[in-house]
Write an enzyme that holds these catalytic residues in place. Structure first.
Site, PDB file in Angstrom:
ATOM      1  N   SER A 196     -10.010  -0.470   6.933  1.00  0.00           N
ATOM      2  CA  SER A 196      -9.360  -0.303   5.622  1.00  0.00           C
ATOM      3  C   SER A 196      -8.701  -1.551   5.068  1.00  0.00           C
ATOM      4  O   SER A 196      -8.410  -1.625   3.872  1.00  0.00           O
ATOM      5  CB  SER A 196      -8.293   0.785   5.713  1.00  0.00           C
ATOM      6  OG  SER A 196      -8.897   2.038   5.748  1.00  0.00           O
ATOM      7  N   LYS A 241       0.861  -1.192   0.000  1.00  0.00           N
ATOM      8  CA  LYS A 241       0.000   0.000   0.000  1.00  0.00           C
ATOM      9  C   LYS A 241       0.896   1.241   0.000  1.00  0.00           C
ATOM     10  O   LYS A 241       1.893   1.283   0.740  1.00  0.00           O
ATOM     11  CB  LYS A 241      -0.885  -0.041   1.248  1.00  0.00           C
ATOM     12  CG  LYS A 241      -1.895   1.084   1.381  1.00  0.00           C
ATOM     13  CD  LYS A 241      -2.803   0.815   2.593  1.00  0.00           C
ATOM     14  CE  LYS A 241      -3.887   1.862   2.780  1.00  0.00           C
ATOM     15  NZ  LYS A 241      -4.836   1.470   3.847  1.00  0.00           N
ATOM     16  N   SER A 269      -9.625   1.656   2.672  1.00  0.00           N
ATOM     17  CA  SER A 269      -8.719   2.453   1.865  1.00  0.00           C
ATOM     18  C   SER A 269      -7.671   1.605   1.135  1.00  0.00           C
ATOM     19  O   SER A 269      -7.058   2.077   0.183  1.00  0.00           O
ATOM     20  CB  SER A 269      -8.007   3.483   2.747  1.00  0.00           C
ATOM     21  OG  SER A 269      -7.204   2.840   3.715  1.00  0.00           O
TER      22      SER A 269
END
Ligand code: TIU
Length: 733
Positions: free
Chosen positions: A436, A338, A412
């Site tokens: 997330s 990420k 996210s």
């Protein structure tokens, strides 16, 4: 002989003849535990020769243990090794172990004790040649080595945690010595619920003629009092049909390299690489898929590693690990990251270009998976600032669910979960603050695991909400997530939100008469300058007294104590006092309040502290607490107690009335930090001094008391109270 292999809800069940009856064990939940096959116990001139002498007897288990280890590795079984030994300062070695045998009347045998220099290095001391495992049984990557200070394997080690982390419930036990560490470990393991089977030929001691049979009989006596005892051959027979599952010992290389079947689960790749698959083949295949998937969804990646760089990394792995029977667990496993997680030399954008920076070091989570052989493929898209559960909040585009182009990927950790769900990589390192890591896993048909906060380092990651953030693992299966968790878990002392290191208790010497010395720290001269002249003199005398009762003055970092103290009255913690009162309390009760209290409360209100200020202070508190824990760490540099003057001085009433708030705060100079840092402390009388020494008035009569406080780390009350008692009683043990 009973022999069977079948599959059940637990996976492969195996069984072989043993006493008191056949030992049945689920292969995936069974570990081979090899106890203390160290040079110190097995070679001449080691600790064992002093302890027990008969090396011929003890060496008899080496060859059978080697056979057992090879068979278990070939069957793909989890392997644990233990090593008995101590820290170089012997702080984890109680006197019951260090000196009891040496102190025996007429002792001629124990001339050298643990920590003394022998021909294999310092006896039973970690890091020494003799402490390590013999070459024949050397652990390979992926096998767990437990360093233990006791005879048993469970006292002050992480073994229970590590076994549970791997879902182990059954143990095949071997190693030395039968009468000592082997038997103690089986008894400890039995109490914790493990089903244990000791292997007769793969254990031995210094006194096999007298002890071995009795020791083994005691284990299986009375229909299995502590467990089972079996023989080597029936177990080898039971394992032999499975020898293809793990590392085939001495197997010949296949003639043609195996092709890649496209299965990117970690467990499948581990098996394929052991059979000879090349990570270069895997990289070539996944870059084709990545290119194809860009047409389906161009918003997965913020940075994709150039194909040639990934191929170079794969070739490098092949040359670093030439023995495919000894590969690290993530060898050649492709992964994404990420883009809020730092990788040295690559921008971290957090999907917010104005915040982008190029870090010079990588996050520990990245370094750890790379160290285990994983292959970095790219940085994945996310909701900006890792804030959102949708996947629609990024200037790098909106990834969609791998199931449907019209449906959100979730966020996210959008790109992370899509990269795994679309089968472009095996796993992704992501984060989870409020969901997330879990929500987008759900929308992409993969596993999203959010381990307990503070158990995986969160350093090197752009925070979303630092006190709640944690790493999330995007994986294809729960078992893959579990593998990653085992690799990533661990205390990071530089991460203020890290959970405390697993509680290794101090042995009884820390409170007992055997403790000949303790380490203490004090504030530096600048901090003590606040003290009155008699307080300084008395504190110096206290130092001498502490040294005369065995205290060793040790340098410490005083800054967390000082900063935590300031946080208490200069920061927003004072606002918490208002939080406990009704909103209109001050208005309604001002006239009833003491004027100084009213002044204090008004000052707090006037500060208009915001929630942002409060969170900053909570974050600072976490950092200072972690730093203070290091001061009290159970390590070479840690101290047992920090000793401070309880107060810097002793005010007169008129002094306080004239300057109530400042005088008050000075008195808390050495106490304010106590609860902010979660410490324990005890104030103890430390003599008296003439009043005139403080007042400077020759005519003043009488004396005033001086006091010192012993501060200790969280939950170390027993240790702190015992040192304080010894001080109080002038060193009486
Ligand atoms: N004393 C003895 O026989 N053994 C040990 O001290 N350690 C182990 O058994 N490993």
């Amino acid at each position: 002989m009973t022999k069977m292999a079948n599959t059940s809800p637990n996976g492969t069940m195996l069984s072989f003849d043993a006493k008191p009856y056949a030992f049945s064990f689920p292969l995936e939940h069974t570990a081979l535990l090899i106890i203390d096959m160290q040079r110190d116990f097995l070679l001449t001139k080691g600790f064992g020769e002093i302890q027990g002498g008969n090396l011929e007897a003890v060496q008899a288990s080496i060859a059978p243990t080697k056979k057992l280890l090879e068979a278990c590795r070939a069957a793909g079984m989890t392997v644990f090794h233990t090593r008995e030994g101590h820290k170089s300062d012997l702080s984890d070695c109680p006197s019951s172990k260090l000196i009891r045998q040496e102190a025996a009347p007429g002792n001629t045998q124990h001339k050298l004790v643990i920590g003394d220099k022998g021909e294999l290095g310092r006896l039973l001391t970690r890091g020494e040649y003799g402490h390590d495992i013999i070459d024949e049984l050397k652990p390979i990557p992926g096998e767990v080595v437990i360093d233990k200070p006791g005879k048993g394997s469970f006292w002050n080690t992480t073994i229970l945690h590590q076994l549970k982390a791997r879902a182990i419930t059954h143990l095949i036990v071997s190693g030395v010595t039968t009468e000592c560490c082997f038997a103690t470990t089986i008894r400890e393991a039995n109490d914790r619920g493990f089903e244990c089977c000791g292997i007769e030929e793969a254990t031995s001691g210094y006194n096999d003629a007298c002890f071995k049979k009795s020791t083994l009989d005691m284990i299986h006596w009375s229909q299995g009092l502590f467990g089972y005892i079996g023989s080597l051959q029936p177990l080898l027979d039971a394992l032999s049909p499975l020898s293809g599952q793990g590392v085939a010992a001495n197997s010949t290389p296949p003639q043609t390299p195996p092709t890649f079947d496209g299965d990117l689960t970690i467990s499948a790749l581990q098996r394929a690489y052991k059979r000879g698959l090349s990570p270069v083949t895997v990289v070539e295949a996944i870059y084709q898929k990545i290119e194809a998937y860009k047409k389906i969804d161009p918003a997965v990646w913020i940075h994709l590693q150039p194909r040639d760089a990934a191929l170079d990394a794969a070739r490098q792995l092949v040359s670093t690990y030439p023995d495919r029977n000894a590969l690290p667990p993530l060898f050649g496993v492709p992964f994404s990251v990420k883009d809020s997680i730092d990788i040295a030399g690559l921008p971290t954008t957090t999907a917010c270009p104005p915040l982008a920076h190029v870090p010079s070091t990588s996050a520990p989570v990245y370094d750890k998976v790379i160290a285990e052989g994983a292959l970095f493929i790219g940085k994945a898209n996310l909701d900006q600032l890792a804030t959102g559960l949708v996947g629609c909040r990024s200037p790098y585009g909106i990834p969609h669910s791998v199931y449907h182009k019209d449906y959100i990927s979730g966020g996210s950790s959008s790109g992370s979960t899509v990269s795994v769900g679309a089968n472009l990589v095996s796993f992704s390192l992501a984060t989870d603050t409020a969901g997330s890591g879990r929500v987008p896993a759900g929308f992409n048909g993969i596993v999203g695991y959010k381990p307990t906060r503070g158990t995986i380092s969160f350093r090197g990651i752009t925070p979303a909400c630092l006190s709640l953030d944690c790493i999330a693992l995007s994986a294809k299966t729960v078992s893959d997530a579990r593998t990653l968790w085992q690799i990533l878990e661990g205390h990071d002392s530089l991460d203020p939100y890290a959970k405390p290191e697993m509680g290794f208790e101090r042995h009884i010497n820390s409170i007992g008469p055997q403790s000949r010395a303790f380490k203490f720290g004090i504030p530096p001269p600048e901090a003590l300058a606040i003290c009155s002249p008699p307080a300084r003199r008395m504190f110096n005398e206290t130092m001498s007294k502490l040294q005369s009762i065995g205290g060793v003055l040790t340098p410490i970092d005083w800054s967390p104590f000082q900063k935590a103290g300031q946080l208490l009255y200069d920061g927003t913690f004072v606002s918490e006092r208002l939080a406990s009162l009704p909103d209109d309390f001050l208005e309604k009760n001002r006239s009833a309040l003491h004027p100084v209290t009213a002044q204090l409360m008004d000052a707090v209100v006037a500060r208009k502290s915001s929630a942002v200020d409060a969170y900053r202070d909570l974050q600072a508190q976490a950092l200072y607490t972690r730093q203070a824990e290091k001061v009290f760490a159970y390590s070479d540099s840690g101290v047992d107690v920090v000793v401070v003057p309880t107060t810097p001085t002793h005010w007169r009433i008129d002094e306080v009335l004239a300057d109530p708030i400042k005088k008050n705060s000075i008195l808390g100079e050495f106490t304010h930090c106590g609860n902010v840092l979660d410490l324990c402390g005890v104030a103890v009388p430390a003599g008296t001094y003439p009043v005139k020494e403080l007042s400077g008035e020759e005519g003043d009569e009488g004396v005033l008391p001086f006091s010192v406080t012993f501060l200790g780390g969280s939950r170390l009350d027993a240790e702190v109270l015992e040192i304080a008692r010894r001080f109080e009683e002038g060193g009486k043990v």
